[in-house]
Each structure stands twice: as structure tokens, then as C-alpha cells.
Design a protein around this motif. Structure first.
Motif, PDB file in Angstrom:
ATOM      1  N   PHE A 159      10.348   2.088   0.584  1.00 10.83           N
ATOM      2  CA  PHE A 159      11.681   2.668   0.514  1.00 10.83           C
ATOM      3  C   PHE A 159      12.315   2.426  -0.851  1.00 10.83           C
ATOM      4  CE2 PHE A 159      14.102   4.384   4.292  1.00 10.83           C
ATOM      5  CZ  PHE A 159      12.974   4.996   4.824  1.00 10.83           C
ATOM      6  N   SER A 160      11.978   1.325  -1.468  1.00 14.15           N
ATOM      7  CA  SER A 160      12.449   1.096  -2.834  1.00 14.15           C
ATOM      8  C   SER A 160      11.870   2.144  -3.774  1.00 14.15           C
ATOM      9  CB  SER A 160      12.049  -0.310  -3.300  1.00 14.15           C
ATOM     10  OG  SER A 160      12.662  -1.300  -2.506  1.00 14.15           O
ATOM     11  N   ARG A 161      10.602   2.503  -3.557  1.00 12.67           N
ATOM     12  CA  ARG A 161       9.988   3.568  -4.354  1.00 12.67           C
ATOM     13  C   ARG A 161      10.690   4.901  -4.101  1.00 12.67           C
ATOM     14  NH1 ARG A 161       4.532   1.020  -2.837  1.00 12.67           N
ATOM     15  NH2 ARG A 161       3.936  -0.097  -4.725  1.00 12.67           N
ATOM     16  N   ALA A 162      11.103   5.113  -2.848  1.00 13.21           N
ATOM     17  CA  ALA A 162      11.801   6.363  -2.521  1.00 13.21           C
ATOM     18  C   ALA A 162      13.133   6.443  -3.255  1.00 13.21           C
ATOM     19  CB  ALA A 162      12.013   6.470  -1.014  1.00 13.21           C
ATOM     20  N   TYR A 163      13.840   5.317  -3.363  1.00 13.16           N
ATOM     21  CA  TYR A 163      15.103   5.337  -4.110  1.00 13.16           C
ATOM     22  C   TYR A 163      14.857   5.461  -5.609  1.00 13.16           C
ATOM     23  CZ  TYR A 163      18.220   4.816  -0.183  1.00 13.16           C
ATOM     24  OH  TYR A 163      18.938   5.073   0.958  1.00 13.16           O
ATOM     25  N   ALA A 164      13.725   4.957  -6.076  1.00 10.40           N
ATOM     26  CA  ALA A 164      13.368   5.209  -7.475  1.00 10.40           C
ATOM     27  C   ALA A 164      13.130   6.699  -7.696  1.00 10.40           C
ATOM     28  CB  ALA A 164      12.124   4.413  -7.848  1.00 10.40           C
ATOM     29  N   MET A 224       2.345 -11.718   2.787  1.00 10.26           N
ATOM     30  CA  MET A 224       3.017 -10.584   3.417  1.00 10.26           C
ATOM     31  C   MET A 224       2.639  -9.277   2.726  1.00 10.26           C
ATOM     32  SD  MET A 224       6.738 -12.344   3.887  1.00 10.26           S
ATOM     33  CE  MET A 224       7.588 -10.860   4.417  1.00 10.26           C
ATOM     34  N   ALA A 225       2.605  -9.296   1.416  1.00 11.75           N
ATOM     35  CA  ALA A 225       2.301  -8.081   0.653  1.00 11.75           C
ATOM     36  C   ALA A 225       0.875  -7.597   0.896  1.00 11.75           C
ATOM     37  CB  ALA A 225       2.519  -8.339  -0.832  1.00 11.75           C
ATOM     38  N   GLN A 226      -0.014  -8.504   1.320  1.00 13.84           N
ATOM     39  CA  GLN A 226      -1.414  -8.139   1.547  1.00 13.84           C
ATOM     40  C   GLN A 226      -1.688  -7.726   2.988  1.00 13.84           C
ATOM     41  OE1 GLN A 226      -3.558 -11.599   0.208  1.00 13.84           O
ATOM     42  NE2 GLN A 226      -2.930 -11.327  -1.925  1.00 13.84           N
ATOM     43  N   THR A 227      -0.676  -7.801   3.848  1.00 14.72           N
ATOM     44  CA  THR A 227      -0.850  -7.427   5.248  1.00 14.72           C
ATOM     45  C   THR A 227      -1.135  -5.932   5.360  1.00 14.72           C
ATOM     46  OG1 THR A 227       0.684  -9.160   5.937  1.00 14.72           O
ATOM     47  CG2 THR A 227       0.260  -7.397   7.521  1.00 14.72           C
ATOM     48  N   GLU A 228      -2.024  -5.570   6.271  1.00  9.95           N
ATOM     49  CA  GLU A 228      -2.334  -4.158   6.489  1.00  9.95           C
ATOM     50  C   GLU A 228      -1.139  -3.447   7.117  1.00  9.95           C
ATOM     51  OE1 GLU A 228      -5.625  -1.382   8.884  1.00  9.95           O
ATOM     52  OE2 GLU A 228      -5.787  -3.575   8.867  1.00  9.95           O
ATOM     53  N   GLU A 229      -0.827  -2.278   6.621  1.00 10.76           N
ATOM     54  CA  GLU A 229       0.282  -1.506   7.167  1.00 10.76           C
ATOM     55  C   GLU A 229      -0.098  -0.913   8.524  1.00 10.76           C
ATOM     56  OE1 GLU A 229       2.652   1.080   4.366  1.00 10.76           O
ATOM     57  OE2 GLU A 229       0.932   0.612   3.100  1.00 10.76           O
ATOM     58  N   ALA A 230       0.810  -1.055   9.494  1.00 13.30           N
ATOM     59  CA  ALA A 230       0.610  -0.442  10.802  1.00 13.30           C
ATOM     60  C   ALA A 230       0.786   1.071  10.686  1.00 13.30           C
ATOM     61  CB  ALA A 230       1.602  -1.009  11.806  1.00 13.30           C
ATOM     62  N   SER A 231       0.209   1.803  11.632  1.00 11.62           N
ATOM     63  CA  SER A 231       0.254   3.264  11.552  1.00 11.62           C
ATOM     64  C   SER A 231       1.687   3.789  11.616  1.00 11.62           C
ATOM     65  CB  SER A 231      -0.588   3.883  12.669  1.00 11.62           C
ATOM     66  OG  SER A 231      -0.143   3.464  13.942  1.00 11.62           O
ATOM     67  N   GLY A 232       2.548   3.129  12.410  1.00 15.68           N
ATOM     68  CA  GLY A 232       3.941   3.556  12.480  1.00 15.68           C
ATOM     69  C   GLY A 232       4.659   3.397  11.159  1.00 15.68           C
ATOM     70  N   LEU A 235       3.071   3.460   8.140  1.00 11.59           N
ATOM     71  CA  LEU A 235       2.509   4.481   7.260  1.00 11.59           C
ATOM     72  C   LEU A 235       3.150   5.842   7.513  1.00 11.59           C
ATOM     73  CD1 LEU A 235      -1.255   3.492   7.512  1.00 11.59           C
ATOM     74  CD2 LEU A 235       0.013   3.669   5.367  1.00 11.59           C
ATOM     75  N   ALA A 236       3.282   6.187   8.791  1.00 12.28           N
ATOM     76  CA  ALA A 236       3.829   7.504   9.126  1.00 12.28           C
ATOM     77  C   ALA A 236       5.250   7.664   8.605  1.00 12.28           C
ATOM     78  CB  ALA A 236       3.799   7.698  10.646  1.00 12.28           C
ATOM     79  N   TYR A 237       6.058   6.641   8.785  1.00 13.35           N
ATOM     80  CA  TYR A 237       7.468   6.742   8.402  1.00 13.35           C
ATOM     81  C   TYR A 237       7.640   6.767   6.889  1.00 13.35           C
ATOM     82  CZ  TYR A 237      12.522   5.845   8.799  1.00 13.35           C
ATOM     83  OH  TYR A 237      13.884   5.921   8.728  1.00 13.35           O
ATOM     84  N   THR A 238       7.051   5.801   6.204  1.00  9.10           N
ATOM     85  CA  THR A 238       7.281   5.721   4.761  1.00  9.10           C
ATOM     86  C   THR A 238       6.706   6.923   4.026  1.00  9.10           C
ATOM     87  OG1 THR A 238       5.286   4.341   4.517  1.00  9.10           O
ATOM     88  CG2 THR A 238       7.396   3.197   4.741  1.00  9.10           C
ATOM     89  N   ARG A 239       5.542   7.411   4.451  1.00  7.05           N
ATOM     90  CA  ARG A 239       4.963   8.567   3.763  1.00  7.05           C
ATOM     91  C   ARG A 239       5.742   9.838   4.078  1.00  7.05           C
ATOM     92  NH1 ARG A 239       3.010   3.712   3.214  1.00  7.05           N
ATOM     93  NH2 ARG A 239       1.032   3.590   2.087  1.00  7.05           N
ATOM     94  N   PHE A 240       6.320   9.920   5.271  1.00  8.47           N
ATOM     95  CA  PHE A 240       7.172  11.064   5.596  1.00  8.47           C
ATOM     96  C   PHE A 240       8.359  11.140   4.638  1.00  8.47           C
ATOM     97  CE2 PHE A 240      11.055  12.570   7.660  1.00  8.47           C
ATOM     98  CZ  PHE A 240      10.691  13.869   8.007  1.00  8.47           C
ATOM     99  N   VAL A 241       8.999  10.004   4.411  1.00 11.79           N
ATOM    100  CA  VAL A 241      10.170   9.977   3.537  1.00 11.79           C
ATOM    101  C   VAL A 241       9.776  10.317   2.100  1.00 11.79           C
ATOM    102  CG1 VAL A 241      11.949   8.493   2.537  1.00 11.79           C
ATOM    103  CG2 VAL A 241      11.473   8.395   4.993  1.00 11.79           C
ATOM    104  N   LEU A 242       8.701   9.723   1.617  1.00  7.62           N
ATOM    105  CA  LEU A 242       8.268  10.010   0.254  1.00  7.62           C
ATOM    106  C   LEU A 242       7.875  11.476   0.095  1.00  7.62           C
ATOM    107  CD1 LEU A 242       6.238   6.750  -0.428  1.00  7.62           C
ATOM    108  CD2 LEU A 242       8.260   7.515  -1.695  1.00  7.62           C
ATOM    109  N   LEU A 270      10.947   8.539  13.919  1.00  5.60           N
ATOM    110  CA  LEU A 270      10.033   7.577  13.294  1.00  5.60           C
ATOM    111  C   LEU A 270      10.620   6.170  13.313  1.00  5.60           C
ATOM    112  CD1 LEU A 270       8.757   9.866  10.417  1.00  5.60           C
ATOM    113  CD2 LEU A 270       7.332   8.793  12.179  1.00  5.60           C
ATOM    114  N   GLU A 271      11.952   6.064  13.272  1.00  5.07           N
ATOM    115  CA  GLU A 271      12.593   4.761  13.451  1.00  5.07           C
ATOM    116  C   GLU A 271      12.330   4.230  14.866  1.00  5.07           C
ATOM    117  OE1 GLU A 271      14.018   2.596  11.673  1.00  5.07           O
ATOM    118  OE2 GLU A 271      14.828   3.543   9.870  1.00  5.07           O
ATOM    119  N   VAL A 272      12.405   5.103  15.858  1.00  5.75           N
ATOM    120  CA  VAL A 272      12.089   4.703  17.231  1.00  5.75           C
ATOM    121  C   VAL A 272      10.653   4.185  17.286  1.00  5.75           C
ATOM    122  CG1 VAL A 272      11.835   5.492  19.620  1.00  5.75           C
ATOM    123  CG2 VAL A 272      13.731   6.347  18.224  1.00  5.75           C
TER     124      VAL A 272
END
Length: 237
Positions: free
Chosen positions: A60-65, A109-117, A119-126, A222-224
Motif C-alpha cells: 500500500f505504501s507503493r500504491a501511495y507512491a 516478517m518481511a520474509q513471510t510468504e504472502e497469503a492469497s488474500g 496478494l489478491a487485494y494488494t495487486r488489485f489496488v496496484l 477484498l477487505e472482507v
């Protein structure tokens, strides 16, 4: 803000929310949210959610960038940059405070695998920002920034004196606090300003309304899904 109309009950955002009210209620009154409010949410669920939300905030920080790049004015550039700064240097500190208690480092934390939910939300916004203009991007971002503000204030007011013993007090007070509430107010004012500049007049009667409402509704659902993910700490999705 107790003596003022909350920003999510005004302007363009209020119209988008009203158009997608069932999805909005499913998001802001989710079982995960109720568990935060009364302190009954299992710690494993909160821990899973919080680590994923840390990764979410990076995107989301990338999205605001991207919003800075998409802006037409210095005012909008500065506003998007200020929101990005709040995410990177304030909101993410909440996550780090909790994770230190669990013995998790920021690097882990930064190395944790992203859950599918996630991935779906952040890529939708970007994708909304990359394929559309600033208004499309701000519309996709709005459910997150405003929803957490609304949830935080409601849980803080419902908790009353009992909030002192709530293990999620820090989370609630962060999103109910003046600092985050000012972020919400500024972000939704920017949404109004950009909508007025690009559409003018009555946004609900514009040719873009259907598309914007669809984007807002999808982001809210996607928030749900993100809360659903939090309730399933042993499932990658």
C-alpha cells in the motif's frame, strides 16, 4: 472528532459507501473485528493477520507512491506522500510493537510468504492505479484507510473502561487516535478534491460512477477476505 460528522459519512466516499452498504457492513462488522473489540480473538489469528498486514502495508505504501506519480498538482503529490509516510513510519510501528512481543524480527516478517488474500487485494489496488488514473487509485485505496478509522473509533467507544484489559487495546487506540483519524480526513478530502477536478458536479450522475462504485465494492469485498484470512491462521489462503 466526537462533535463532528466523521469524514466517511461525507462527500464522495459516503456516496460510494451507500452504494455498497452490504459489503461495507460485512467488512466493518466482521467476526474478526468483533473479536478485536471484545478481546476474544485468538492470538494466533491476530498474529497471522498482523504479519500479513505488515506485508500489505508495504504494497500500500507503493500504491501511495504511485499516487504521487499520478497526481496532477503539488497538493495531491504532497498529500499522497504524507499518507505514504504515515504508513511506513507510523502505522507499521504498531505491527512491530506487537511482533517484538512474539520474538519476531522485522526481517523475519518481511520474509513471510504472502497469503492469497493479501496478494489478491494488494495487486488489485496496484492494478487499479496502473491501468487507471489517480481517481481510480484513490477509490481503490479508500476502503482500507477509511474503514480502519471507522472501526477504530467504534471499537474504542464500545470498549469503554473495559478496553484497558483488552489485549488488542494498542491496535484499537492506534486507529481511533487523532493521528490516524487525521490521515483519514486528509485522504478522503483528497478523494473529494480529485473527483471534483476530474468529474465536477454530481459524481453519482457522471459516466464514471458505475466504474468507480465497482472498484470500491471490489476493494471492500477484498477487505472482507482479508479478515477471513485472519480467522484461518493455519491456512495459506
Amino acid at each position: 472528532m466526537s462533535d463532528m460528522t466523521p469524514p466517511w459519512e461525507q462527500g464522495v466516499f459516503a456516496a460510494l459507501k451507500a452504494e455498497n452498504l452490504a459489503d461495507w457492513r460485512a467488512y466493518t462488522d466482521h467476526a474478526f473485528v468483533r473479536g478485536l473489540g471484545d478481546g476474544t480473538l485468538p492470538e494466533a489469528c491476530f498474529r497471522h493477520y498482523l504479519v500479513q498486514d505488515y506485508l500489505f502495508l508495504i504494497h500500500f505504501s507503493r500504491a501511495y507512491a504511485l499516487a504521487v506519480y499520478k497526481s496532477d498538482s503539488l497538493e495531491d503529490m504532497r498529500q499522497a506522500a504524507a499518507t505514504m509516510d504515515a504508513l511506513l513510519n507510523e502505522e507499521m510501528q504498531l505491527h512491530l510493537r506487537y511482533c517484538v512481543q512474539w520474538g519476531l524480527t522485522e526481517a523475519e516478517m518481511a520474509q513471510t510468504e504472502e497469503a492469497s488474500g493479501n496478494l489478491a487485494y494488494t495487486r488489485f489496488v496496484l492494478d487499479a492505479g496502473l491501468s487507471g488514473d489517480l481517481l481510480d487509485l484513490l477509490t481503490a485505496l479508500a476502503p482500507c484507510v477509511a474503514g480502519y478509522g471507522e472501526i477504530g473509533l467504534r471499537l474504542a467507544s464500545q470498549g469503554g473502561a473495559d478496553i484497558a484489559g483488552n489485549p488488542y487495546r494498542d491496535w484499537i487506540e492506534t486507529y481511533a487516535g487523532d493521528g490516524y483519524q487525521s490521515v483519514v480526513t486528509a485522504a478522503l478530502a483528497q478523494l473529494d478534491r480529485v473527483a471534483s477536478a476530474r468529474i465536477g458536479g454530481d459524481i453519482c450522475r457522471s459516466g464514471r460512477w458505475k466504474s468507480l462504485s465497482k472498484t470500491f465494492g471490489a476493494a471492500t469485498r477484498l477487505e472482507v477476505g482479508f479478515w477471513d484470512m485472519g480467522l484461518s491462521p493455519n491456512h495459506a489462503g
